[in-house]
Design an enzyme around this catalytic site. Structure first.
Site, PDB file in Angstrom:
ATOM      1  N   ASN A 173       1.218  -1.183  -0.351  1.00 35.27           N
ATOM      2  CA  ASN A 173       0.059   0.019   0.268  1.00 35.27           C
ATOM      3  C   ASN A 173       0.605   1.138   0.139  1.00 35.27           C
ATOM      4  O   ASN A 173       1.387   1.535   1.354  1.00 35.27           O
ATOM      5  CB  ASN A 173      -1.209  -0.764   0.969  1.00 35.27           C
ATOM      6  CG  ASN A 173      -1.775   1.169   1.150  1.00 35.27           C
ATOM      7  OD1 ASN A 173      -1.768   2.043   0.794  1.00 35.27           O
ATOM      8  ND2 ASN A 173      -2.943   1.198   2.700  1.00 35.27           N
ATOM      9  N   ARG A 205      -2.608  -2.348  -3.524  1.00 39.62           N
ATOM     10  CA  ARG A 205      -3.586  -1.837  -3.461  1.00 39.62           C
ATOM     11  C   ARG A 205      -3.672  -0.552  -4.471  1.00 39.62           C
ATOM     12  O   ARG A 205      -2.949   0.620  -4.271  1.00 39.62           O
ATOM     13  CB  ARG A 205      -3.900  -0.143  -2.342  1.00 39.62           C
ATOM     14  CG  ARG A 205      -4.626  -0.271  -1.180  1.00 39.62           C
ATOM     15  CD  ARG A 205      -5.118   0.032  -0.613  1.00 39.62           C
ATOM     16  NE  ARG A 205      -6.198   1.230  -0.293  1.00 39.62           N
ATOM     17  CZ  ARG A 205      -6.710   2.348   0.560  1.00 39.62           C
ATOM     18  NH1 ARG A 205      -4.891   3.211   1.099  1.00 39.62           N
ATOM     19  NH2 ARG A 205      -7.462   3.039   0.277  1.00 39.62           N
ATOM     20  N   HIS A 263     -13.198   3.316  -1.073  1.00 35.85           N
ATOM     21  CA  HIS A 263     -13.032   1.975   0.221  1.00 35.85           C
ATOM     22  C   HIS A 263     -13.641   0.695   0.508  1.00 35.85           C
ATOM     23  O   HIS A 263     -14.028  -0.077   1.078  1.00 35.85           O
ATOM     24  CB  HIS A 263     -13.694   2.241   1.282  1.00 35.85           C
ATOM     25  CG  HIS A 263     -13.335   3.543   2.207  1.00 35.85           C
ATOM     26  ND1 HIS A 263     -14.093   4.798   2.574  1.00 35.85           N
ATOM     27  CD2 HIS A 263     -12.407   3.512   2.386  1.00 35.85           C
ATOM     28  CE1 HIS A 263     -13.255   5.636   3.518  1.00 35.85           C
ATOM     29  NE2 HIS A 263     -12.127   4.734   3.508  1.00 35.85           N
ATOM     30  N   GLU A 292      -8.157  -5.122   5.161  1.00 37.39           N
ATOM     31  CA  GLU A 292      -8.429  -4.496   4.134  1.00 37.39           C
ATOM     32  C   GLU A 292      -7.068  -5.484   3.361  1.00 37.39           C
ATOM     33  O   GLU A 292      -6.670  -5.968   2.451  1.00 37.39           O
ATOM     34  CB  GLU A 292      -7.784  -3.187   3.843  1.00 37.39           C
ATOM     35  CG  GLU A 292      -9.551  -2.682   4.237  1.00 37.39           C
ATOM     36  CD  GLU A 292      -9.628  -0.780   4.409  1.00 37.39           C
ATOM     37  OE1 GLU A 292      -8.956   0.021   5.446  1.00 37.39           O
ATOM     38  OE2 GLU A 292      -9.227  -0.438   3.124  1.00 37.39           O
ATOM     39  N   ARG A 335     -11.525  16.449   5.831  1.00 34.20           N
ATOM     40  CA  ARG A 335     -11.772  16.332   4.858  1.00 34.20           C
ATOM     41  C   ARG A 335     -13.388  16.394   4.816  1.00 34.20           C
ATOM     42  O   ARG A 335     -14.150  16.496   5.633  1.00 34.20           O
ATOM     43  CB  ARG A 335     -11.993  15.058   3.171  1.00 34.20           C
ATOM     44  CG  ARG A 335     -10.344  14.944   2.182  1.00 34.20           C
ATOM     45  CD  ARG A 335     -10.462  13.589   2.063  1.00 34.20           C
ATOM     46  NE  ARG A 335      -9.757  12.715   2.246  1.00 34.20           N
ATOM     47  CZ  ARG A 335      -9.150  11.528   1.634  1.00 34.20           C
ATOM     48  NH1 ARG A 335     -10.439  10.757   1.780  1.00 34.20           N
ATOM     49  NH2 ARG A 335      -8.414  10.934   2.116  1.00 34.20           N
TER      50      ARG A 335
END
Ligand code: ADP
Length: 398
Positions: free
Chosen positions: A8, A88, A177, A381, A238
């Protein structure tokens, strides 16, 4: 044992895990931070063994990956017999609906998606390029955060802007996601003893980035993030949903540049913008000591989740459960209370004792008297990327 190395890559960091796919557990994992920023640091952890730390200058991702491979060589475990390397990739654009074995053509296609995800995809591309060169004999699989949402219907993914412009610039809702949603949907279906193709859920993935997904028959039919991961819920830094005219106003009236506004909405908004801190634990601590800005931030955070629960109940008939996952969703009982407490009239009945009992297992936290269950399901994940990478390799060989 089937081992997959999961990579990742962030802009200045690199996370990795060596995953035993059959067990769904990690064998070794690590993190390289501050790549290209002077002194970098690698922290490498082997299960049931010591943690190794290395501080050295790493000018780029290639140097970081070489150090990671050297560390596996020197400290272990050996990377022999890897089934795949799973990368990823945040944005898969309109075409990637499934994980894909990377060849030169796929690498090129991921490069072409970069304008859609300038903050996220370039680092993944670097990781893929460098590691394909360093490990040419292992299949490399790209697993996209957007792929799970490829099942959304046009009415959910279409923005009402001129259609030719949207088509030319590939502007639509993609959602993110997805790897987490796939993982959590499967686990929630198992928990509810429902075949995954029949399970109807509203899933809240609440981490630093936060989004929700409406799951009908095990598939995503809507999600809060959009063209980029900026839309939807309020997050750590965010803004989530705002009127797009706020951007014009800030440029025309406040004199900000577009880059200023971009940075403000992505990095200085959300919890950080409202309460001065992006970490939920810190915001909650401040609210408990009477900080009114922190209290307001928490209220906005929970309100927006509740409003989307209402929207998704209208989109998915027969919702069986609301599922909380990721750092905040799994750990913050107070937030779950703030979201679910006011939803009793919808048949969502929280049990406060179950909600407060800390556990790392998948569990139900409703009182059993409502019509919609409330579940906490830990996401994984990396295990999901490893599983999908292995499946892609097996499918190729079949
Ligand atoms: P990422 O999106 O980086 O993977 P995580 O899923 O790890 O993020 O979630 C990070 C968030 O989870 C942070 O805001 C952190 O404060 C929050 N968090 C972690 N543990 C707790 C806790 N016990 N209570 C409240 N928030 C928590």
């Amino acid at each position: 044992m089937s081992l997959v190395l999961v990579i990742n890559s962030g802009s200045s960091s690199l996370k990795y895990q060596l995953v035993d796919v059959e067990q769904g557990t990690w064998i070794a994992k690590g993190l390289v931070e501050r790549i290209g920023e002077g002194l970098s640091r690698l922290v490498h952890e082997v299960r049931d063994a010591d943690v190794v730390e290395v501080d050295m200058s790493l000018p780029d991702h290639a140097a970081a990956l070489e150090l990671v491979l050297d560390t596996f060589d020197g400290v272990g475990p050996p990377l022999d017999g890897l089934v795949a390397v799973g990368h990823r990739v945040v944005h898969g654009g309109p075409d990637y609906r499934e994980p894909v074995i990377v060849d030169d053509e796929v690498e090129q296609a991921i490069e072409e998606i970069v304008p859609l995800a300038p903050l996220h995809n370039p680092a993944a591309l670097l990781g893929i390029r460098d590691l394909r060169r360093l490990m040419p004999d292992v299949p490399h699989v790209a697993v996209f955060d957007t792929a799970f949402h490829a099942t959304m219907p046009p009415e959910a993914y279409t923005y009402a802007i001129p259609a030719d412009l949207a088509a030319e610039y590939r502007i639509r809702r993609y959602g993110f996601h997805g790897t987490s949603y796939r993982n959590v949907t499967r686990k929630a279906a198992a928990f509810l003893s429902t075949p995954v193709d029949d399970v109807n859920l509203i899933v809240c993935h609440l981490g630093n980035g936060a989004s929700m997904a409406a799951i009908r028959g095990g598939r995503s039919v809507d999600t809060t993030m959009g063209l980029t991961p900026l839309q939807g819920l309020m997050m750590g830094t965010r803004s989530g949903d705002i009127d797009p005219a706020v951007v014009f106003h800030l440029v025309r009236v406040a004199g900000l540049t577009l880059d200023d506004v971009d940075a403000m909405l992505n990095k200085a908004s959300g919890l950080k913008g409202l309460a001065g801190d992006q970490d939920m634990r810190e915001v909650r601590h401040r609210a408990a000591t009477g900080d009114t800005a922190a209290r307001r931030a928490l209220d906005v955070y929970a309100y927006r989740i509740r409003a989307y629960v209402g929207a998704y109940l209208a989109v998915v008939p027969g919702v069986q459960a609301i599922v909380f996952t990721a750092g905040i969703g799994e750990n913050d009982a107070a937030l779950r209370r703030e979201v679910c407490g006011p939803l009793r009239h919808l048949g969502i009945h929280l049990d406060d004792d179950l909600n407060r009992s800390a556990s790392s297992a998948a569990r139900a936290i409703d009182d059993g008297t409502g019509t919609i269950r409330i579940l906490v399901i830990p996401t994984n994940e990396e295990a999901e990327i490893a599983r999908q990478a292995q499946e892609a390799v097996v499918a190729l060989r079949a």
